[in-house]
Design a protein around this motif. Structure first.
Motif, PDB file in Angstrom:
ATOM      1  N   MET A  41      96.825  41.088  27.012  1.00 24.49           N
ATOM      2  CA  MET A  41      96.320  42.432  27.325  1.00 24.49           C
ATOM      3  C   MET A  41      95.771  42.486  28.749  1.00 24.49           C
ATOM      4  SD  MET A  41      94.360  43.402  23.826  1.00 24.49           S
ATOM      5  CE  MET A  41      93.856  45.075  24.090  1.00 24.49           C
ATOM      6  N   LYS A  65      96.555  40.506  31.157  1.00 24.99           N
ATOM      7  CA  LYS A  65      97.636  40.284  32.126  1.00 24.99           C
ATOM      8  C   LYS A  65      98.472  41.545  32.356  1.00 24.99           C
ATOM      9  CE  LYS A  65      98.261  35.378  31.133  1.00 24.99           C
ATOM     10  NZ  LYS A  65      97.760  34.699  32.306  1.00 24.99           N
ATOM     11  N   VAL A  66      98.554  42.412  31.319  1.00 21.50           N
ATOM     12  CA  VAL A  66      99.377  43.611  31.496  1.00 21.50           C
ATOM     13  C   VAL A  66      98.571  44.807  32.008  1.00 21.50           C
ATOM     14  CG1 VAL A  66     101.085  42.917  29.785  1.00 21.50           C
ATOM     15  CG2 VAL A  66      99.210  44.415  29.099  1.00 21.50           C
ATOM     16  N   GLY A  67      97.294  44.608  32.302  1.00 23.89           N
ATOM     17  CA  GLY A  67      96.538  45.675  32.968  1.00 23.89           C
ATOM     18  C   GLY A  67      95.419  46.311  32.164  1.00 23.89           C
ATOM     19  N   SER A 108      92.503  44.536  37.156  1.00 24.00           N
ATOM     20  CA  SER A 108      93.105  45.212  35.983  1.00 24.00           C
ATOM     21  C   SER A 108      93.939  46.395  36.454  1.00 24.00           C
ATOM     22  CB  SER A 108      92.018  45.727  35.042  1.00 24.00           C
ATOM     23  OG  SER A 108      91.170  44.695  34.680  1.00 24.00           O
ATOM     24  N   ARG A 113      97.170  45.271  38.105  1.00 27.66           N
ATOM     25  CA  ARG A 113      98.181  44.748  37.179  1.00 27.66           C
ATOM     26  C   ARG A 113      98.983  45.840  36.483  1.00 27.66           C
ATOM     27  NH1 ARG A 113      94.841  39.570  34.766  1.00 27.66           N
ATOM     28  NH2 ARG A 113      95.308  38.197  36.515  1.00 27.66           N
ATOM     29  N   LYS A 157     106.049  50.185  31.782  1.00 23.99           N
ATOM     30  CA  LYS A 157     105.033  50.944  32.529  1.00 23.99           C
ATOM     31  C   LYS A 157     105.529  51.329  33.926  1.00 23.99           C
ATOM     32  CE  LYS A 157     102.781  46.549  33.503  1.00 23.99           C
ATOM     33  NZ  LYS A 157     101.582  45.751  33.437  1.00 23.99           N
TER      34      LYS A 157
END
Lengths: 295, 231
Positions: free
Chosen positions: A200, A202-204, B76, B79, B155
């Motif tokens: 989670m 790592k994906v932002g 965050s 990413r 995304k």
């Protein structure tokens, strides 16, 4: 809005995925809060009873005849820890004596002149302060003698102190147990989802998004334990007071009501939720910090 | 997004030099192969670009983001613009294929309706729509790799980083994966791909950056895998 929805869904997943652990934590937290709330109620009762007994404790100060009783009253009232001062004139003292003697009251008539000195009857704010007030009174030139139940006052003060220390001890131990249980429950939940959390992040996902379900899990578990304990204690206290007041009516233990219930809700439910949040925050933030720390 | 790596070095404690003095500029929309023997520093360089590691010296900027100075909150946020296909996939075994992809969007707070549309589109594009209810262990190696790519691209990242995406796949499946990566690149996404696959590099020609023992030994437009004599 969507984020709140995902977080709430995750909270329920956390609670139901490890439902055995959830129930175990709930029951243990309830036991912890029963100990905390029980100690709190016991102290409240003891304080009420001791305060009542202390209220009955009075100091009698006898005044030298040459001094004006009325003029002395404000000076005595100004002494620290004096709650109430009642004037007893020689006439009222004599009347009281006659009342106490009953049929043998005519013995008093034989004395001729009223031998009783004017006096003051004092009530102190706390039994433990009776000694200090008595000493202050003795140092005043207007006071001839001071009489009070010194031993009784000291015992009440000691009893109060013992109950207070015992309660603090029980509450401290119970809270420590609660912290350990909640902290470890959340830590197990974080550990079982560590890979998911790492992905989670790592994906932002933000650290707040990742941590929030665990924080709410801790709040819910702490709150559930507090609510259950409050309900049990409120009922148990009502039954206990009813029985104790029937068996030992002179104690006059205060009855449970809305006030007690509100105090328990604040202490146990509020405290449980706060404890849950803090424990979860410690367990989660450490893991997230480690997962996010760059190599 | 343009990537600028200026004099980046990475030294692990006590004194293991993983990368030394790397200078690379990757233009927006470019496709770049990162090649070199095992232990040459390819994965470390990718980690520097994803923010998983920080350079000991030098600067790395990706678009407006300076990775050397970035805090957790900004990391965050950064990413969200970067899709990563991990060498070991990092798929979550207890979630279905659909959930594995949707989860990347949920983490960004995208509304459910939009997630349904985007996830459906990307699974369909990668040929996984019929397998959407299966869990990763029920998928083949190629399907798992495609699922990992689907999660990275759902995304719509500006930058896609793929670490050995064809590593454990047969030639046909690897070609299928390359077609997908090239089509993603054709839509404007910058792609950096670390690989050991000579056939892929030699067939789908693009810019090649070669690393050896932490140093950059080659930067060649439309390069070949072993142009300078290693296999």
């Amino acid at each position: 809005m969507a984020t709140i929805r995902y977080i709430l869904r995750d909270v329920f997943r956390l609670l139901f995925r490890h439902w055995g652990l959830t129930i175990l934590t709930w029951v243990t937290m309830m036991a912890v809060f029963l100990a905390v709330g029980g100690s709190f109620l016991l102290t409240s009762c003891a304080h009420a009873v001791v305060a009542k007994l202390a209220g009955d404790l009075t100091i009698e100060a006898y005044i030298a005849k040459e001094f004006e009783l009325e003029a002395l009253k404000p000076k005595i009232e100004a002494i620290p820890h004096v709650k109430e001062v009642t004037l007893v004139t020689p006439e009222s003292a004599l009347a009281r004596l006659k009342e106490l003697l009953g049929e043998q009251a005519q013995v008093v008539e034989l004395l001729g002149e009223n031998p009783l000195p004017p006096s003051l009857v004092l009530q102190v704010d706390d039994a433990s302060n009776a000694d200090v007030v008595a000493q202050t009174l003795r140092s005043l030139p207007e006071i001839e003698d001071v009489v009070y139940a010194r031993e009784a006052a000291n015992r009440l003060a000691r009893l109060n102190a013992v109950i207070r220390q015992l309660t603090i001890g029980i509450i401290a131990v119970a809270i420590m147990i609660g912290i350990l249980i909640l902290f470890n429950t959340v830590r197990i939940a974080v550990y079982s989802r560590r890979e998911e959390l790492a992905v989670m992040l790592k994906v932002g996902a933000t650290p707040t998004y990742v941590a929030m379900p665990f924080l709410l899990q801790g709040v819910i578990l702490g709150g559930l334990g507090g609510i259950s304990a409050t309900l049990i204690l409120t009922r148990a206290y009502t039954v206990f007071v009813k029985h104790i007041n029937r068996l030992l009516p002179f104690l006059m233990v205060p009855e449970g009501g809305t006030e007690i219930f509100i105090q328990l809700v604040l202490l146990l439910v509020g405290g449980g939720m706060a404890l849950g949040w803090i424990c979860s925050w410690i367990a989660t933030s450490r893991h997230i910090r480690d997962a996010l720390r760059p190599l | 997004m343009e990537i600028r790596i200026s004099g980046a070095s990475k030294i692990f404690k006590p004194d293991i030099v993983a990368l030394e003095d790397i200078y690379i500029t990757v233009r927006p929309g470019e496709f770049l192969y990162l090649v070199g023997p095992t232990g040459s520093g390819k994965s470390t360089l990718l980690r520097l670009i994803t923010g998983e590691a920080r350079p000991t010296r030098g600067q790395i900027t990706v678009g407006p983001f300076n990775l050397r100075k970035m805090g957790w909150g900004a990391l965050s946020y950064y990413r969200r613009y970067v899709g990563v296909v991990f060498q070991d996939f990092k798929l979550l075994p207890h979630l279905t294929a659909y959930e594995n992809v949707a989860f990347a969007l949920e983490a960004m707070g995208i509304p459910p309706k939009e997630i349904r549309v985007k996830t459906g589109e990307v699974l369909d594009r990668l040929g996984l729509w019929r397998r959407r209810f299966l869990h990763p262990p029920q998928l083949s190696g190629g399907e798992q790799q495609r699922l990992a790519i689907a999660r990275a691209v759902v995304k719509s990242p500006s930058l896609l980083i793929a670490d050995e995406p064809t590593g454990n796949l047969d030639a046909n499946t690897a070609e299928g994966i390359m077609d997908i990566l090239l089509s993603i690149n054709a839509s404007g996404t910058t792609v950096i791909m670390a690989t050991h696959n000579q056939y892929i590099v030699d067939t789908y020609r693009a810019r090649v950056v070669e690393l050896r023992m932490g140093r950059m030994t080659r930067d060649e437009e439309k390069g070949r895998y072993g142009s300078y004599g290693y296999n």
